[in-house]
Write a protein that holds these residues in place. Structure first.
Motif, PDB file in Angstrom:
ATOM      1  N   TYR A  64       0.830  -1.201   0.000  1.00 59.41           N
ATOM      2  CA  TYR A  64       0.000   0.000   0.000  1.00 59.41           C
ATOM      3  C   TYR A  64       0.868   1.256   0.000  1.00 59.41           C
ATOM      4  O   TYR A  64       0.577   2.234  -0.698  1.00 59.41           O
ATOM      5  CB  TYR A  64      -0.920   0.000   1.223  1.00 59.41           C
ATOM      6  CG  TYR A  64      -1.849   1.194   1.277  1.00 59.41           C
ATOM      7  CD1 TYR A  64      -3.052   1.189   0.575  1.00 59.41           C
ATOM      8  CD2 TYR A  64      -1.521   2.330   2.014  1.00 59.41           C
ATOM      9  CE1 TYR A  64      -3.904   2.289   0.607  1.00 59.41           C
ATOM     10  CE2 TYR A  64      -2.356   3.431   2.044  1.00 59.41           C
ATOM     11  CZ  TYR A  64      -3.550   3.396   1.344  1.00 59.41           C
ATOM     12  OH  TYR A  64      -4.379   4.488   1.365  1.00 59.41           O
ATOM     13  N   VAL A  65       1.946   1.220   0.791  1.00 55.83           N
ATOM     14  CA  VAL A  65       2.855   2.370   0.872  1.00 55.83           C
ATOM     15  C   VAL A  65       3.486   2.655  -0.486  1.00 55.83           C
ATOM     16  O   VAL A  65       3.604   3.814  -0.912  1.00 55.83           O
ATOM     17  CB  VAL A  65       3.950   2.109   1.926  1.00 55.83           C
ATOM     18  CG1 VAL A  65       5.084   3.118   1.795  1.00 55.83           C
ATOM     19  CG2 VAL A  65       3.352   2.172   3.321  1.00 55.83           C
TER      20      VAL A  65
ATOM     21  N   PRO B  76       2.252   6.687  -1.798  1.00 59.96           N
ATOM     22  CA  PRO B  76       3.263   7.360  -0.958  1.00 59.96           C
ATOM     23  C   PRO B  76       2.719   8.582  -0.230  1.00 59.96           C
ATOM     24  O   PRO B  76       3.152   8.891   0.881  1.00 59.96           O
ATOM     25  CB  PRO B  76       4.347   7.752  -1.972  1.00 59.96           C
ATOM     26  CG  PRO B  76       3.660   7.758  -3.305  1.00 59.96           C
ATOM     27  CD  PRO B  76       2.627   6.689  -3.221  1.00 59.96           C
ATOM     28  N   ARG B  77       1.743   9.274  -0.842  1.00 58.98           N
ATOM     29  CA  ARG B  77       1.187  10.454  -0.177  1.00 58.98           C
ATOM     30  C   ARG B  77       0.430  10.077   1.094  1.00 58.98           C
ATOM     31  O   ARG B  77       0.408  10.835   2.070  1.00 58.98           O
ATOM     32  CB  ARG B  77       0.270  11.212  -1.131  1.00 58.98           C
ATOM     33  CG  ARG B  77       1.019  12.064  -2.146  1.00 58.98           C
ATOM     34  CD  ARG B  77       0.078  12.895  -2.983  1.00 58.98           C
ATOM     35  NE  ARG B  77      -0.736  12.078  -3.867  1.00 58.98           N
ATOM     36  CZ  ARG B  77      -1.672  12.559  -4.692  1.00 58.98           C
ATOM     37  NH1 ARG B  77      -1.904  13.861  -4.722  1.00 58.98           N
ATOM     38  NH2 ARG B  77      -2.355  11.754  -5.475  1.00 58.98           N
ATOM     39  N   ALA B  78      -0.189   8.899   1.065  1.00 57.79           N
ATOM     40  CA  ALA B  78      -0.888   8.430   2.257  1.00 57.79           C
ATOM     41  C   ALA B  78       0.106   8.151   3.383  1.00 57.79           C
ATOM     42  O   ALA B  78      -0.167   8.429   4.553  1.00 57.79           O
ATOM     43  CB  ALA B  78      -1.693   7.172   1.931  1.00 57.79           C
ATOM     44  N   LEU B  79       1.257   7.607   3.032  1.00 54.42           N
ATOM     45  CA  LEU B  79       2.298   7.354   4.031  1.00 54.42           C
ATOM     46  C   LEU B  79       2.745   8.661   4.674  1.00 54.42           C
ATOM     47  O   LEU B  79       2.851   8.762   5.904  1.00 54.42           O
ATOM     48  CB  LEU B  79       3.490   6.653   3.386  1.00 54.42           C
ATOM     49  CG  LEU B  79       4.740   6.520   4.276  1.00 54.42           C
ATOM     50  CD1 LEU B  79       4.452   5.641   5.477  1.00 54.42           C
ATOM     51  CD2 LEU B  79       5.907   5.965   3.468  1.00 54.42           C
TER      52      LEU B  79
ATOM     53  N   PHE C 266      -5.432  12.649   0.925  1.00 58.90           N
ATOM     54  CA  PHE C 266      -4.601  11.459   1.143  1.00 58.90           C
ATOM     55  C   PHE C 266      -4.532  10.548  -0.082  1.00 58.90           C
ATOM     56  O   PHE C 266      -4.734   9.338  -0.005  1.00 58.90           O
ATOM     57  CB  PHE C 266      -5.105  10.672   2.356  1.00 58.90           C
ATOM     58  CG  PHE C 266      -5.406  11.513   3.559  1.00 58.90           C
ATOM     59  CD1 PHE C 266      -4.528  12.511   3.954  1.00 58.90           C
ATOM     60  CD2 PHE C 266      -6.565  11.323   4.293  1.00 58.90           C
ATOM     61  CE1 PHE C 266      -4.806  13.309   5.056  1.00 58.90           C
ATOM     62  CE2 PHE C 266      -6.850  12.102   5.401  1.00 58.90           C
ATOM     63  CZ  PHE C 266      -5.966  13.102   5.777  1.00 58.90           C
ATOM     64  N   GLY C 267      -4.290  11.141  -1.233  1.00 59.64           N
ATOM     65  CA  GLY C 267      -4.150  10.351  -2.444  1.00 59.64           C
ATOM     66  C   GLY C 267      -5.446   9.848  -3.018  1.00 59.64           C
ATOM     67  O   GLY C 267      -5.449   8.925  -3.842  1.00 59.64           O
ATOM     68  N   GLY C 268      -6.550  10.430  -2.607  1.00 59.66           N
ATOM     69  CA  GLY C 268      -7.842  10.064  -3.180  1.00 59.66           C
ATOM     70  C   GLY C 268      -8.625   9.033  -2.403  1.00 59.66           C
ATOM     71  O   GLY C 268      -9.708   8.637  -2.809  1.00 59.66           O
TER      72      GLY C 268
END
Length: 255
Positions: free
Chosen positions: A26-27, A31-34, A231-233
């Motif tokens: 997932y990361v 990456p933006r969520a991370l 968070f990246g959508g």
């Protein structure tokens, strides 16, 4: 002794999150969520520590967003609506905020899993998915000290939400229901009781069914709502207009 057990469970949960291969995949994809999750932990370390013992489908970034949104609400209505509590992780974030500002979380959960899923719009989800246990939910709330800030209603929120709120309105809502039909109906119901400046946080914004429900809601409200992807959508933040008196639903209710 209970504190030692609690700390041990938190450490185990942290190790699982770090070592789980699915989380690393997932990361890599998001990456933006991370970055958002790391930033949330840095900003609210104590909050994330308290909630780390509760398993759930949201990360620290979404949890802290819920917490901050509740604290910063511009709406005077007392209820904070949550539909789709699962094991209570989002409930804990909202409950900790509610305790600080004298509001109450109105939590709605089936515990039997998703009631329905459209194979075209809701790909990846299925009926019965995300079933949970009410006792685990209650234990999680108790261990985080927010039981007295939450009112739980078990059943289909499409039938139970409006009667449970009793005309009090709502200051914010968190909708984590995964499927189009349920999301669409909840949007319509919340719109009929909105008073202005409410915020709705929506999980699984990446799902075609959820995106369609939001698009339809925008049309229903004559494009008066503001939608922001986060968070990246994976999450959407919807801000309702400061006044909803001109909406068709408001006129129908005589407002």
């Amino acid at each position: 002794m209970p504190n030692i057990i609690r700390i041990y469970k938190k450490l185990l949960n942290g190790a699982y999150l770090i070592l789980n291969p699915q989380n690393w995949l997932y990361v890599i994809k998001h990456p933006r969520a991370l970055i958002a999750n790391v930033s949330a932990i840095a900003k609210h370390p104590r909050l994330c520590w308290i909630t780390s013992q509760v398993s759930g489908g949201i990360g620290p970034a979404v949890g802290c967003l819920l917490y901050e949104t509740a604290l910063k609400t511009k709406n005077d209505s007392r209820p904070i609506v949550e539909v789709g509590a699962w094991k209570g992780l989002s409930t804990v974030y909202l409950g900790l905020a509610a305790h600080s500002i004298n509001k109450r979380v109105k939590s709605f959960e089936l515990f039997s899993g998703l009631p329905t899923a459209d194979p075209l719009l809701d790909g990846g989800f299925r009926a019965g998915q995300f079933s949970s246990d009410v006792s685990e939910y209650e234990n999680n709330l108790e261990s985080c000290g927010i039981t007295n800030s939450v009112d739980l209603t078990i059943g289909d929120a499409r039938k139970t939400m409006l009667p449970s709120i009793h005309g009090q309105g709502f200051c914010m809502a968190f909708l984590d229901v995964d499927v189009h039909d349920v999301m669409s109906e909840l949007f319509s119901q919340l719109w009929t009781i909105s008073k202005g400046n409410e915020v709705i946080i929506v999980h699984d914004f990446h799902s075609p069914g959820i995106k369609k429900a939001i698009d339809d809601f925008s049309i229903e409200t004559k494009h008066s709502i503001k939608v922001r992807s986060l968070f990246g959508g994976g999450t959407a933040k919807i801000i309702l207009p400061s006044s909803t008196k001109n909406s068709p639903c408001s006129r129908a209710l005589g407002r």
